[in-house]
Design an enzyme around this catalytic site. Structure first.
Site, PDB file in Angstrom:
ATOM      1  CG  ASN A  87      -8.274 -17.029   8.094  1.00  0.00           C
ATOM      2  OD1 ASN A  87      -9.501 -16.806   7.662  1.00  0.00           O
ATOM      3  ND2 ASN A  87      -8.336 -18.086   7.702  1.00  0.00           N
ATOM      4  CG  ASP A  89      -5.212 -17.447  11.641  1.00  0.00           C
ATOM      5  OD1 ASP A  89      -6.510 -18.075  11.548  1.00  0.00           O
ATOM      6  OD2 ASP A  89      -4.211 -17.382  10.794  1.00  0.00           O
ATOM      7  CG  HIS A 104     -10.178  -9.409   6.181  1.00  0.00           C
ATOM      8  ND1 HIS A 104     -11.524 -10.477   6.716  1.00  0.00           N
ATOM      9  CD2 HIS A 104     -10.552  -8.514   5.001  1.00  0.00           C
ATOM     10  CE1 HIS A 104     -11.855  -9.780   5.456  1.00  0.00           C
ATOM     11  NE2 HIS A 104     -11.566  -9.405   4.597  1.00  0.00           N
ATOM     12  CB  CYS A 112       1.208   5.076  15.274  1.00  0.00           C
ATOM     13  SG  CYS A 112       0.330   6.982  16.388  1.00  0.00           S
ATOM     14  CD  GLU A 203     -22.548 -23.612   7.543  1.00  0.00           C
ATOM     15  OE1 GLU A 203     -23.033 -24.344   8.444  1.00  0.00           O
ATOM     16  OE2 GLU A 203     -21.614 -23.011   8.728  1.00  0.00           O
ATOM     17  CB  ALA A 220     -10.637 -27.389   5.025  1.00  0.00           C
TER      18      ALA A 220
HETATM   19  N1  APR Z   1     -13.585 -26.681   6.907  1.00  0.00           N
HETATM   20  C1  APR Z   1     -13.969 -26.264   6.115  1.00  0.00           C
HETATM   21  N2  APR Z   1     -15.006 -24.883   6.490  1.00  0.00           N
HETATM   22  C2  APR Z   1     -15.333 -25.301   7.293  1.00  0.00           C
HETATM   23  C3  APR Z   1     -14.237 -25.645   8.897  1.00  0.00           C
HETATM   24  C4  APR Z   1     -13.678 -26.442   8.453  1.00  0.00           C
HETATM   25  N3  APR Z   1     -13.064 -27.264   9.942  1.00  0.00           N
HETATM   26  N4  APR Z   1     -15.453 -25.503  10.170  1.00  0.00           N
HETATM   27  C5  APR Z   1     -16.318 -24.253  10.029  1.00  0.00           C
HETATM   28  N5  APR Z   1     -16.450 -23.991   8.764  1.00  0.00           N
HETATM   29  C6  APR Z   1     -17.159 -22.693   7.876  1.00  0.00           C
HETATM   30  C7  APR Z   1     -18.413 -22.490   8.250  1.00  0.00           C
HETATM   31  O1  APR Z   1     -19.363 -23.360   7.639  1.00  0.00           O
HETATM   32  C8  APR Z   1     -18.358 -21.633   7.511  1.00  0.00           C
HETATM   33  O2  APR Z   1     -19.339 -20.981   6.456  1.00  0.00           O
HETATM   34  O3  APR Z   1     -15.900 -21.774   7.349  1.00  0.00           O
HETATM   35  C9  APR Z   1     -17.084 -20.919   6.941  1.00  0.00           C
HETATM   36  C10 APR Z   1     -16.312 -19.674   7.967  1.00  0.00           C
HETATM   37  O4  APR Z   1     -17.599 -18.571   7.476  1.00  0.00           O
HETATM   38  P1  APR Z   1     -18.081 -17.766   8.623  1.00  0.00           P
HETATM   39  O5  APR Z   1     -16.995 -17.028  10.155  1.00  0.00           O
HETATM   40  O6  APR Z   1     -18.183 -16.245   8.022  1.00  0.00           O
HETATM   41  O7  APR Z   1     -15.688 -16.892   8.140  1.00  0.00           O
HETATM   42  P2  APR Z   1     -15.165 -15.635   7.395  1.00  0.00           P
HETATM   43  O8  APR Z   1     -15.724 -16.139   6.186  1.00  0.00           O
HETATM   44  O9  APR Z   1     -14.036 -15.950   6.847  1.00  0.00           O
HETATM   45  O10 APR Z   1     -15.786 -14.432   7.413  1.00  0.00           O
HETATM   46  C11 APR Z   1     -15.325 -13.470   6.602  1.00  0.00           C
HETATM   47  O11 APR Z   1     -15.902 -11.971   7.697  1.00  0.00           O
HETATM   48  O12 APR Z   1     -15.777 -11.050  10.310  1.00  0.00           O
HETATM   49  C12 APR Z   1     -15.872 -10.690   8.560  1.00  0.00           C
HETATM   50  O13 APR Z   1     -13.551 -10.567   8.708  1.00  0.00           O
HETATM   51  C13 APR Z   1     -14.277 -11.235   9.205  1.00  0.00           C
HETATM   52  O14 APR Z   1     -12.744 -11.868   7.669  1.00  0.00           O
HETATM   53  C14 APR Z   1     -13.354 -11.748   8.354  1.00  0.00           C
HETATM   54  C15 APR Z   1     -14.440 -12.462   7.378  1.00  0.00           C
END
Ligand code: APR
Length: 229
Positions: A87, A89, A104, A112, A203, A220
């Site tokens: 993340n 953020d 990331h 720059c 999931e 989470a």
């Molecule tokens: N608690 C737990 N898991 C959750 C929740 C929650 N409240 N809400 C969503 N999720 C899960 C979703 O089911 C999903 O499997 O979090 C996961 C988020 O997956 P992504 O959206 O793919 O995010 P991430 O795995 O962090 O992506 C990795 O991909 O696009 C790039 O750079 C970007 O850092 C990012 C990287």
């Protein structure tokens, strides 16, 4: 160690990338989140970054971030906790986590684009949706201090994560779809190095389920406070 993804910030009101309502359904990742896009259409990259900054700059850590930070502060001298987050953020740090590796990059900083420029990355929550900002020192375009697709992870961050992966007793992945390399490969390395592996996610992962000793499906922000005591 704990590897986190966008799901850990969902309860803070921030969009995940994939799944229901994900950012990659609102924005074309190819057109606005790649190194190529930064050269062909930098304003599109800045529009995505501005969208994410608008939400992240007022977001608050949620109980998932707080449970991780509390665990770090409860450890004995012989124990340590590394948080490697995908993340950008900054919410782990805002929740009080001290040992955070930002794989990331960080939404909160701009840098720059000229490698010859001496301007250091600087804190910047400004939104740039009408024109690409320019460096006040050399005039080159500015870019977000984040890792885009097609780019390598920051070497220090990658090395520090590899060290944690190779030496940890417990590898806990939280809120990640386990789909983006190299972050999604860490669980295999940790398992092969002898760690116990656990996933907390809404999931099941698409492809790395076999690497986890335990999978806890659910939010989470509810499960981590229970699992981390
Ligand atoms: N608690 C737990 N898991 C959750 C929740 C929650 N409240 N809400 C969503 N999720 C899960 C979703 O089911 C999903 O499997 O979090 C996961 C988020 O997956 P992504 O959206 O793919 O995010 P991430 O795995 O962090 O992506 C990795 O991909 O696009 C790039 O750079 C970007 O850092 C990012 C990287």
């Amino acid at each position: 160690m704990i590897l986190t993804g966008a799901g850990v910030s969902a309860a803070s009101g921030l969009d995940t990338f994939r799944g229901h309502g994900g950012l990659w359904k609102q924005f074309d990742a190819e057109a606005c989140a790649t190194a190529t896009a930064l050269y062909t259409d930098p304003l599109r990259v800045w529009k995505l970054i501005s969208f994410m900054r608008r939400a992240a700059r007022t977001a608050k850590p949620n109980p998932a971030h707080q449970a991780i930070a509390a665990l770090e502060h409860r450890l004995s001298n012989e124990q340590s906790l590394t948080v490697a987050t995908q993340n950008i953020d900054g919410l782990h740090q805002r929740a009080g986590s001290g040992n955070v590796i930002e794989l990331h990059g960080r939404l909160s900083h701009t840098r720059c684009m000229s490698r010859r420029c001496s301007l250091e990355p600087f804190e910047d929550w400004e939104l740039y949706e009408t024109q690409v900002p320019r460096c006040e020192r050399c005039g080159a375009p500015l870019r977000p201090d984040v890792v885009l697709f097609e780019e390598l992870l920051p070497p220090d961050a990658y090395r520090a994560t590899e060290t944690a992966v190779q030496t940890c007793d417990l590898f806990l992945a939280v809120g990640t779809s386990c789909t983006v390399h190299p972050a999604c490969d860490f669980v295999y390395e940790a398992r092969d190095a002898g760690a116990r592996t656990m996933l907390v996610n809404l999931e099941p992962p698409e492809s790395t389920a076999d690497a986890f000793d335990e999978i806890h499906l659910g939010p989470a922000e509810e499960l981590l406070p229970l699992l981390l005591g």
